[in-house]
Design an enzyme around this catalytic site. Structure first.
Site, PDB file in Angstrom:
ATOM      1  N   ARG A   1       0.830  -1.130   0.043  1.00 49.63           N
ATOM      2  CA  ARG A   1       0.018   0.023  -0.123  1.00 49.63           C
ATOM      3  C   ARG A   1       0.977   1.174   0.046  1.00 49.63           C
ATOM      4  NH1 ARG A   1      -1.848  -0.789   6.293  1.00 49.63           N
ATOM      5  NH2 ARG A   1      -0.826   0.989   7.281  1.00 49.63           N
TER       6      ARG A   1
ATOM      7  N   GLN B   1       9.687  -8.279   3.637  1.00 50.22           N
ATOM      8  CA  GLN B   1       9.381  -8.425   2.226  1.00 50.22           C
ATOM      9  C   GLN B   1      10.191  -7.919   1.204  1.00 50.22           C
ATOM     10  OE1 GLN B   1       6.632 -10.075   2.460  1.00 50.22           O
ATOM     11  NE2 GLN B   1       4.675  -8.713   2.652  1.00 50.22           N
TER      12      GLN B   1
ATOM     13  N   MET C   1       2.260 -12.819  -4.582  1.00 48.03           N
ATOM     14  CA  MET C   1       2.647 -14.118  -3.915  1.00 48.03           C
ATOM     15  C   MET C   1       3.938 -14.048  -3.475  1.00 48.03           C
ATOM     16  SD  MET C   1       2.817 -17.209  -6.940  1.00 48.03           S
ATOM     17  CE  MET C   1       2.942 -18.825  -6.067  1.00 48.03           C
TER      18      MET C   1
ATOM     19  N   GLU D   1      -7.332  -2.778   7.705  1.00 48.23           N
ATOM     20  CA  GLU D   1      -6.289  -3.603   7.321  1.00 48.23           C
ATOM     21  C   GLU D   1      -6.984  -4.972   6.853  1.00 48.23           C
ATOM     22  OE1 GLU D   1      -2.744  -3.881   9.334  1.00 48.23           O
ATOM     23  OE2 GLU D   1      -2.373  -1.521   9.276  1.00 48.23           O
TER      24      GLU D   1
HETATM   25  C1  LIG Z   1      -4.367  -6.228  -2.224  1.00 50.86           C
HETATM   26  C2  LIG Z   1      -3.062  -6.689  -1.484  1.00 50.86           C
HETATM   27  C3  LIG Z   1      -2.596  -5.776  -0.623  1.00 50.86           C
HETATM   28  C4  LIG Z   1      -1.593  -5.834  -0.037  1.00 50.86           C
HETATM   29  N1  LIG Z   1      -0.908  -4.845   0.906  1.00 50.86           N
HETATM   30  C5  LIG Z   1       0.306  -5.249   1.500  1.00 50.86           C
HETATM   31  C6  LIG Z   1       0.875  -4.296   1.914  1.00 50.86           C
HETATM   32  O1  LIG Z   1       0.212  -3.190   2.269  1.00 50.86           O
HETATM   33  N2  LIG Z   1       2.267  -4.490   2.724  1.00 50.86           N
HETATM   34  C7  LIG Z   1       3.104  -5.893   2.619  1.00 50.86           C
HETATM   35  O2  LIG Z   1       4.042  -5.873   2.959  1.00 50.86           O
HETATM   36  N3  LIG Z   1       2.102  -6.564   2.112  1.00 50.86           N
HETATM   37  C8  LIG Z   1       1.019  -6.651   1.275  1.00 50.86           C
HETATM   38  N4  LIG Z   1       0.344  -7.314   0.565  1.00 50.86           N
HETATM   39  C9  LIG Z   1       0.955  -8.775   0.599  1.00 50.86           C
HETATM   40  C10 LIG Z   1       2.239  -8.982  -0.387  1.00 50.86           C
HETATM   41  O3  LIG Z   1       1.929  -8.333  -1.612  1.00 50.86           O
HETATM   42  C11 LIG Z   1       2.590 -10.266  -0.474  1.00 50.86           C
HETATM   43  O4  LIG Z   1       2.855 -10.494   0.845  1.00 50.86           O
HETATM   44  C12 LIG Z   1       3.784 -10.361  -1.518  1.00 50.86           C
HETATM   45  O5  LIG Z   1       4.442 -11.667  -1.170  1.00 50.86           O
HETATM   46  C13 LIG Z   1       4.938  -9.312  -1.370  1.00 50.86           C
HETATM   47  O6  LIG Z   1       6.031  -9.790  -2.414  1.00 50.86           O
HETATM   48  P1  LIG Z   1       7.284 -10.408  -1.913  1.00 50.86           P
HETATM   49  O7  LIG Z   1       7.163 -11.635  -1.657  1.00 50.86           O
HETATM   50  O8  LIG Z   1       7.855 -10.364  -3.508  1.00 50.86           O
HETATM   51  O9  LIG Z   1       7.896  -9.518  -1.181  1.00 50.86           O
HETATM   52  C14 LIG Z   1      -0.761  -7.027  -0.293  1.00 50.86           C
HETATM   53  C15 LIG Z   1      -1.315  -7.955  -0.958  1.00 50.86           C
HETATM   54  C16 LIG Z   1      -2.489  -7.860  -1.803  1.00 50.86           C
HETATM   55  C17 LIG Z   1      -3.094  -8.867  -2.769  1.00 50.86           C
HETATM   56 MN   LIG Z   2       9.178 -11.514  -4.330  1.00 56.99          MN
END
Ligand SMILES: Cc1cc2nc3c(=O)[nH]c(=O)nc-3n(C[C@H](O)[C@H](O)[C@H](O)COP(=O)(O)O)c2cc1C
Ligand SMILES: [Mn+2]
Length: 490
Positions: free
Chosen positions: A164, A181, A215, A272
């Site tokens: 976000r 992340q 993902m 959230e």
């Molecule tokens: C609609 C939506 C909103 C999300 N918002 C956040 C967020 O604000 N912060 C966060 O850390 N992950 C958020 N996520 C989850 C991450 O996108 C997810 O954990 C993803 O695996 C992160 O990418 P990475 O694994 O490459 O770090 C969100 C996922 C979705 C589908």
């Molecule tokens: Mn990743």
């Protein structure tokens, strides 16, 4: 593989409402979208927003539907699957890509996302109808259904991730970049060299790309290649105006800039994914915007986070389920399906255990749970989910009524509840106390709903139900005569 085509598809499926009466992006669009999730109605496309300069908003891009047999159709549409696709079919398509060769994007000279370009001093994010989503939010949220685009300093790892971003002023945004992340991990790599991270956020991207950006693939795995493998087509990308990053060519809006390595500002609070809004915001990294480009009449997709089901459950939950299933299979665990029940707000995952394979392992509830805990809770996906439920595969784990029945009737209060202290985990989980949130560590749990006999390949009891308690001949006689008895079709 195209956001506009996705919207046309929803319309063709009778799953889109074009809203042409004036709607205020300040709370009204958010309230409508919330009600849409909670009543499982069609996705709202806001075409006449107040003070919108012709920009539009799509709400509930992956909300659930109430049409019987088509509940998952908006999720399925993200992956080019039919309206009637089941969760199992959706996971099959997503997990197949984990064994396939990554398909890298193809670079085009230009694309629709470059129809309008503003750079430097001309950047003004307040031109967009940035919505205030909940009355208790600390600001307006520009990025709730877009993806961060960053690259490791050595150029080896391209990361797309959903996170976000709150509007701060006309050329800065602010939002989380947790070090666990990948956006935060890559930001730390740049910061160690005293540098800001070249960054872009792409909004209104190909739906499959957005889903894969949500993902938890392992660190070092590039999401763009996974999207290509999943869809069978390389993603078409274009180069950013102000950096060497590449973004989807058909995207609705691209915001380009840098994530500051040291500057922070207040962000949040926001309603959230777990379904709550906490009173306090936090200090988070500042994102400086150097350019913004967009399609004509661009559409900003929006997730209004909160009580399930919204996209944090339908997309994030589904993608975590897929990654967890792949992880269990890679480790030769007898798991034939994994599902983050949407109702559990991405706070638990259920594993369906192949009880025939389980019996061959000659294990116990305790040893088996420890094995699962060891593999799962130390993984990137396992960092996100604090609770695991193990259920025999006679249960359809995508049906919450069956999961509740199994939990209540099959887990022994003393022998089947296991806890694992001092494990790292996402600090957003609502029941954690301030110390646990601060340390980023807490207790995680596994509940085994496997009867002791299932470890030996036999069953204690059979379900007493229509499909278990009558001979096939009686069942078909009853179904065939159903309307003759005077009942309606279903
Ligand atoms: C609609 C939506 C909103 C999300 N918002 C956040 C967020 O604000 N912060 C966060 O850390 N992950 C958020 N996520 C989850 C991450 O996108 C997810 O954990 C993803 O695996 C992160 O990418 P990475 O694994 O490459 O770090 C969100 C996922 C979705 C589908
Ligand atoms: Mn990743």
């Amino acid at each position: 593989m195209n956001f506009r085509a996705f919207i046309r598809l929803l319309e063709k499926q009778g799953d889109l409402v074009r809203i042409n009466v004036p709607v205020d992006p300040d709370l009204e669009a958010g309230a409508i979208t919330r009600r849409v999730y909670e009543t499982r109605q069609s996705a709202p496309l806001f075409e006449s927003l107040l003070n919108s300069n012709g920009f539009r908003i799509l709400g509930a891009p992956a909300g659930m539907r109430s049409v019987p047999g088509r509940e998952y159709s908006r999720v399925a549409a993200h992956f080019g699957l039919p309206e009637t696709a089941t969760p199992r079919e959706i996971l099959e398509k997503i997990t197949r890509a984990s064994c396939a060769t990554p398909l890298d994007p193809v670079c085009l000279p230009t694309g629709p996302c470059k129809e309008n370009i503003r750079k430097g001093a001309d950047v003004d994010l307040t031109l967009f109808p940035v919505p205030r989503l909940h009355a208790e939010d600390g600001g307006k949220y520009f990025g709730t259904y877009g993806m961060h685009v960053v690259q490791s300093p050595d150029g080896q790892w391209d990361s797309w991730s959903v996170g976000r971003l709150m509007l701060r002023n006309k050329n800065t945004l602010v939002g989380p970049a947790m070090p666990q992340q990948h956006v935060g991990m890559i930001r730390d790599m740049w910061a160690r060299q005293g540098l800001n991270t070249p960054w872009a956020m792409a909004l209104g991207v190909p739906p499959a790309a957005l889903a894969v950006a949500g993902m938890p693939l392992p660190a070092g795995v590039s999401e763009p290649g996974y999207v290509g493998a999943l869809t069978g087509t390389p993603v078409e990308v274009v180069r950013c105006e102000t950096s060497g990053l590449y973004v989807p060519a058909s995207a609705e809006i691209i915001v380009e800039g840098e994530i500051s390595f040291d500057e922070k500002a207040p962000e949040g609070p926001m309603g959230e994914y777990h379904g709550y809004s906490f009173p306090e915001g936090k200090s988070q990294p500042v994102f400086h915007v150097h350019a913004v480009t967009w399609r004509n009449q661009a559409i900003l997709p929006v997730c209004v986070a909160g009580l399930p089901p919204e996209e944090n459950h339908t997309i994030w939950g589904t993608m975590m389920s897929a990654q967890a299933l792949s992880l269990m299979k890679e480790n030769a665990m007898p798991v034939d399906m994994a599902w983050c029940s949407y109702e559990a707000a991405s706070c638990w995952i259920v594993f369906s255990i192949d009880t025939q394979k389980l019996a061959k392992m000659k294990t116990t509830a305790e040893a088996f749970s420890h094995q699962i805990a060891h593999i799962f809770f130390r993984s990137h996906v396992g960092w996100l989910i604090p609770k695991v439920i193990l259920v025999g595969n006679d249960i359809d784990i995508t049906r919450i009524d069956q999961v509740v029945w199994a939990m209540a009737t099959r887990s022994h209060p003393e022998r089947d509840y296991f806890t694992y202290p001092s494990l790292p985990g996402i600090p957003l989980v609502p029941y954690l106390n301030p110390e646990e949130k601060q340390q980023g560590e807490s207790v995680k749990s596994i509940v085994s709903c496997l009867f002791p006999e299932e470890f030996q390949g036999s069953h204690r009891a059979r379900p007493a139900s229509f499909s278990h308690s009558y001979p096939a001949s009686v069942q078909s006689c009853v179904t065939e005569n159903w309307s003759a008895y005077g009942f309606s079709d279903r």
